[in-house]
Design a protein around this motif. Structure first.
Motif, PDB file in Angstrom:
ATOM      1  N   TYR A  18       0.835  -1.199   0.000  1.00  0.00           N
ATOM      2  CA  TYR A  18       0.000   0.000   0.000  1.00  0.00           C
ATOM      3  C   TYR A  18       0.872   1.253   0.000  1.00  0.00           C
ATOM      4  N   GLN A  19       1.916   1.262   0.847  1.00  0.00           N
ATOM      5  CA  GLN A  19       2.773   2.447   0.908  1.00  0.00           C
ATOM      6  C   GLN A  19       3.439   2.727  -0.432  1.00  0.00           C
ATOM      7  N   VAL A  20       3.888   1.695  -1.112  1.00  0.00           N
ATOM      8  CA  VAL A  20       4.519   1.889  -2.413  1.00  0.00           C
ATOM      9  C   VAL A  20       3.531   2.505  -3.398  1.00  0.00           C
ATOM     10  N   ALA A  21       2.315   1.959  -3.436  1.00  0.00           N
ATOM     11  CA  ALA A  21       1.293   2.499  -4.338  1.00  0.00           C
ATOM     12  C   ALA A  21       0.982   3.947  -3.989  1.00  0.00           C
ATOM     13  N   ALA A  22       0.918   4.267  -2.706  1.00  0.00           N
ATOM     14  CA  ALA A  22       0.645   5.643  -2.286  1.00  0.00           C
ATOM     15  C   ALA A  22       1.783   6.563  -2.671  1.00  0.00           C
ATOM     16  N   PHE A  23       3.032   6.098  -2.554  1.00  0.00           N
ATOM     17  CA  PHE A  23       4.171   6.947  -2.902  1.00  0.00           C
ATOM     18  C   PHE A  23       4.124   7.342  -4.369  1.00  0.00           C
ATOM     19  N   PHE A  24       3.770   6.409  -5.243  1.00  0.00           N
ATOM     20  CA  PHE A  24       3.737   6.730  -6.667  1.00  0.00           C
ATOM     21  C   PHE A  24       2.480   7.491  -7.061  1.00  0.00           C
ATOM     22  N   GLY A  25       1.354   7.271  -6.379  1.00  0.00           N
ATOM     23  CA  GLY A  25       0.157   8.058  -6.629  1.00  0.00           C
ATOM     24  C   GLY A  25      -0.520   7.776  -7.947  1.00  0.00           C
ATOM     25  N   ARG A  26      -0.967   8.829  -8.652  1.00  0.00           N
ATOM     26  CA  ARG A  26      -1.760   8.884  -9.889  1.00  0.00           C
ATOM     27  C   ARG A  26      -3.237   8.658  -9.577  1.00  0.00           C
ATOM     28  N   PRO A  27      -4.148   8.942 -10.516  1.00  0.00           N
ATOM     29  CA  PRO A  27      -5.588   8.865 -10.244  1.00  0.00           C
ATOM     30  C   PRO A  27      -6.077   7.523  -9.717  1.00  0.00           C
ATOM     31  N   THR A  28      -5.385   6.456 -10.059  1.00  0.00           N
ATOM     32  CA  THR A  28      -5.802   5.145  -9.552  1.00  0.00           C
ATOM     33  C   THR A  28      -5.105   4.795  -8.235  1.00  0.00           C
ATOM     34  N   GLY A  29      -4.288   5.683  -7.720  1.00  0.00           N
ATOM     35  CA  GLY A  29      -3.591   5.439  -6.473  1.00  0.00           C
ATOM     36  C   GLY A  29      -4.517   5.550  -5.274  1.00  0.00           C
ATOM     37  N   PRO A  30      -4.121   5.004  -4.132  1.00  0.00           N
ATOM     38  CA  PRO A  30      -5.020   4.953  -2.973  1.00  0.00           C
ATOM     39  C   PRO A  30      -5.215   6.286  -2.273  1.00  0.00           C
ATOM     40  N   ASN A  31      -4.400   7.305  -2.561  1.00  0.00           N
ATOM     41  CA  ASN A  31      -4.491   8.572  -1.841  1.00  0.00           C
ATOM     42  C   ASN A  31      -4.795   9.758  -2.754  1.00  0.00           C
ATOM     43  N   TYR A  32      -5.153   9.507  -4.017  1.00  0.00           N
ATOM     44  CA  TYR A  32      -5.419  10.586  -4.966  1.00  0.00           C
ATOM     45  C   TYR A  32      -6.661  11.372  -4.552  1.00  0.00           C
ATOM     46  N   PRO A  33      -6.667  12.726  -4.614  1.00  0.00           N
ATOM     47  CA  PRO A  33      -5.626  13.595  -5.185  1.00  0.00           C
ATOM     48  C   PRO A  33      -4.639  14.149  -4.163  1.00  0.00           C
ATOM     49  N   SER A  34      -4.833  13.846  -2.889  1.00  0.00           N
ATOM     50  CA  SER A  34      -3.945  14.405  -1.880  1.00  0.00           C
ATOM     51  C   SER A  34      -3.826  13.428  -0.712  1.00  0.00           C
ATOM     52  N   PRO A  35      -2.605  13.287  -0.181  1.00  0.00           N
ATOM     53  CA  PRO A  35      -1.339  13.912  -0.570  1.00  0.00           C
ATOM     54  C   PRO A  35      -0.864  13.415  -1.934  1.00  0.00           C
ATOM     55  N   ARG A  36      -0.041  14.226  -2.578  1.00  0.00           N
ATOM     56  CA  ARG A  36       0.426  13.897  -3.913  1.00  0.00           C
ATOM     57  C   ARG A  36       1.466  12.789  -3.894  1.00  0.00           C
ATOM     58  N   GLY A  37       1.331  11.859  -4.820  1.00  0.00           N
ATOM     59  CA  GLY A  37       2.380  10.894  -5.068  1.00  0.00           C
ATOM     60  C   GLY A  37       3.319  11.402  -6.137  1.00  0.00           C
ATOM     61  N   LEU A  38       4.324  10.637  -6.453  1.00  0.00           N
ATOM     62  CA  LEU A  38       5.321  11.070  -7.434  1.00  0.00           C
ATOM     63  C   LEU A  38       4.694  11.386  -8.787  1.00  0.00           C
ATOM     64  N   LEU A  39       3.816  10.535  -9.255  1.00  0.00           N
ATOM     65  CA  LEU A  39       3.221  10.739 -10.573  1.00  0.00           C
ATOM     66  C   LEU A  39       2.225  11.894 -10.604  1.00  0.00           C
ATOM     67  N   ASP A  40       1.875  12.419  -9.440  1.00  0.00           N
ATOM     68  CA  ASP A  40       0.949  13.549  -9.375  1.00  0.00           C
ATOM     69  C   ASP A  40       1.663  14.897  -9.416  1.00  0.00           C
ATOM     70  N   ILE A  41       2.986  14.882  -9.464  1.00  0.00           N
ATOM     71  CA  ILE A  41       3.773  16.120  -9.450  1.00  0.00           C
ATOM     72  C   ILE A  41       4.026  16.559 -10.887  1.00  0.00           C
ATOM     73  N   PRO A  42       3.490  17.700 -11.312  1.00  0.00           N
ATOM     74  CA  PRO A  42       3.665  18.142 -12.696  1.00  0.00           C
ATOM     75  C   PRO A  42       5.146  18.333 -13.034  1.00  0.00           C
ATOM     76  N   GLY A  43       5.558  17.776 -14.165  1.00  0.00           N
ATOM     77  CA  GLY A  43       6.920  17.975 -14.645  1.00  0.00           C
ATOM     78  C   GLY A  43       7.985  17.265 -13.835  1.00  0.00           C
ATOM     79  N   TRP A  44       7.623  16.218 -13.106  1.00  0.00           N
ATOM     80  CA  TRP A  44       8.611  15.561 -12.254  1.00  0.00           C
ATOM     81  C   TRP A  44       9.780  14.995 -13.058  1.00  0.00           C
ATOM     82  N   GLU A  45       9.534  14.620 -14.310  1.00  0.00           N
ATOM     83  CA  GLU A  45      10.590  14.025 -15.128  1.00  0.00           C
ATOM     84  C   GLU A  45      11.751  14.980 -15.373  1.00  0.00           C
TER      85      GLU A  45
END
Length: 397
Positions: free
Chosen positions: A152-179
């Motif tokens: 669960y923690q790993v999924a939360a860390f990465f985030g995105r709309p299908t993640g368990p904590n979307y939209p907040s707190p933000r996961g990695l994939l929820d950060i605009p321009g992270w690449e």
């Protein structure tokens, strides 16, 4: 995630309390991951060695054990199945987990007693943080039960709309321009830590883990480590300096001195090294933690017993903030492992590490640490003199 500083009261004497052993539970079956292959990012876990020796960007070496590497394999395995997670994202997640928990699944029984009922690798004490990424229920990352599940923690860390904590707190994939951001900068954007500069220090460690776990073979240092956690009680001769090079200045000697607070003639039983608040404190030798607690006397205190040159010796590290203690009593550690952070709690005049060496063990009589470090080629320090000394920077009695 956010570090909360707690200031300890002043005290006149050093007490050396001991703690009961903290129970450690395995979170997963390590054998099940020994030959696990996953898809999604093109990265596959192929091998989980018994141990892996790694070195941080600032040049300090420590050893990860099978349990820690299994958690790393979980991060890679779960993350690789998430759309949008590439190799850089996996590396960032490993950097974050290394910095936050040293890849340990931590309970927090001080805030959530029930967290100790779940499989864990020890007990943390950072606010209400839990698990590999030190996620906080009060910040919306999930329930205690959810956050004590590493997947669960790993999924939360990465985030995105299908993640368990979307939209907040933000996961990695929820950060605009992270690449296009720096790796440590992305880790900080997710963790929102009070110490954002630390993540990049673990970049080479994360890279070594990725290479080792995904190529099917460990590096030479992984197969022949200088010190393995599973073998921490064996005699060791490796001694490292307890602070990273270039981060400290010696602020007080061992021996007679004028107490910097009371102005009285006293005896100083260790060395003081002034360093910036939050500087990593490193285990000097392989060993087992016998004390890890916060008290009014010396603030955050860690004592580690070692078998060195066929004799028992303990090293003590004092004045960490309560949130700056990263190990638990009963936990094996290796030389150079990040065990805590410099603070200024208890009987202290500023941010520093008070370091002691005690032949015979936890309650042994302290000797001059400078002589001991010099004898083991870990430093080139002036040894104790017979005259009084004064604390010119952060120090304590």
């Amino acid at each position: 995630m956010l570090k909360k500083l707690a200031i300890g009261a002043l005290a006149l004497m050093f007490l050396a309390p001991t703690l009961g052993l903290v129970s450690i539970g395995l979170v997963m079956n390590t054998a099940a991951l020994a030959a696990c292959t996953v898809s999604g990012s093109g990265v596959s876990v192929r091998n989980v060695p018994d141990s892996l020796q790694v070195t941080t960007a600032d040049g300090y070496t420590f050893t990860l054990n099978k349990r820690q590497l299994t958690h790393a394999a979980t991060i890679i395995t779960v993350g690789s199945k998430i759309e949008g997670v590439n190799r850089d994202a996996l590396k960032i997640s490993l950097m974050a987990a290394l910095t936050e928990s040293t890849l340990r699944m931590l309970a927090n029984t001080g805030t959530y007693p029930e967290s100790g009922d779940y499989p864990n690798d020890g007990n943390g004490s950072d606010n209400d943080s839990l698990g590999l990424f030190q996620m906080r229920p009060q910040s919306g990352w999930g329930t205690v039960a959810e956050l004590m599940d590493p997947e669960y923690q790993v999924a939360a860390f990465f985030g995105r709309p299908t993640g368990p904590n979307y939209p907040s707190p933000r996961g990695l994939l929820d950060i605009p321009g992270w690449e296009s951001m720096g790796l440590g900068e992305v880790a900080q954007a997710v963790e929102v830590s009070a110490y954002p500069e630390r993540y990049d220090n673990y970049a080479p460690v994360a890279e070594e883990i990725l290479v080792t776990l995904t190529t099917g073979g460990a590096s030479a240092s992984a197969t022949t480590p200088a010190g393995s956690l599973s073998n921490a009680s064996n005699t060791s001769s490796k001694v490292v300096f307890p602070l990273p090079e270039g981060t400290w200045v010696q602020s007080d000697d061992f021996g007679p001195r004028i107490d910097p607070i009371s102005g009285e003639q006293t005896t100083h039983h260790g060395l003081d090294f002034a360093a910036p608040d939050g500087t990593p404190i490193l285990a000097a030798v392989d060993g087992v933690v016998t004390v890890a607690e916060f008290s009014d006397n010396w603030g955050g205190l860690i004592v580690i017993e070692h078998q060195l040159d066929n004799e028992t010796v303990a090293t003590a590290y004092a004045h960490m903030w309560q949130t700056g203690i990263h190990v638990t009593a009963g936990e094996p550690v290796v030389a150079g492992q990040h065990i805590g952070d410099v603070g200024s709690s208890g009987y202290s005049t500023g941010a520093h590490l008070h370091f002691e060496v005690r032949p015979g063990g936890t309650n042994g009589t302290a000797i001059d640490p400078a002589a001991w470090l010099n004898d083991h080629e870990a430093a080139n320090l002036p040894e104790a003199t017979t005259g009084p000394s004064n604390c010119e920077a952060g120090g304590t009695r």
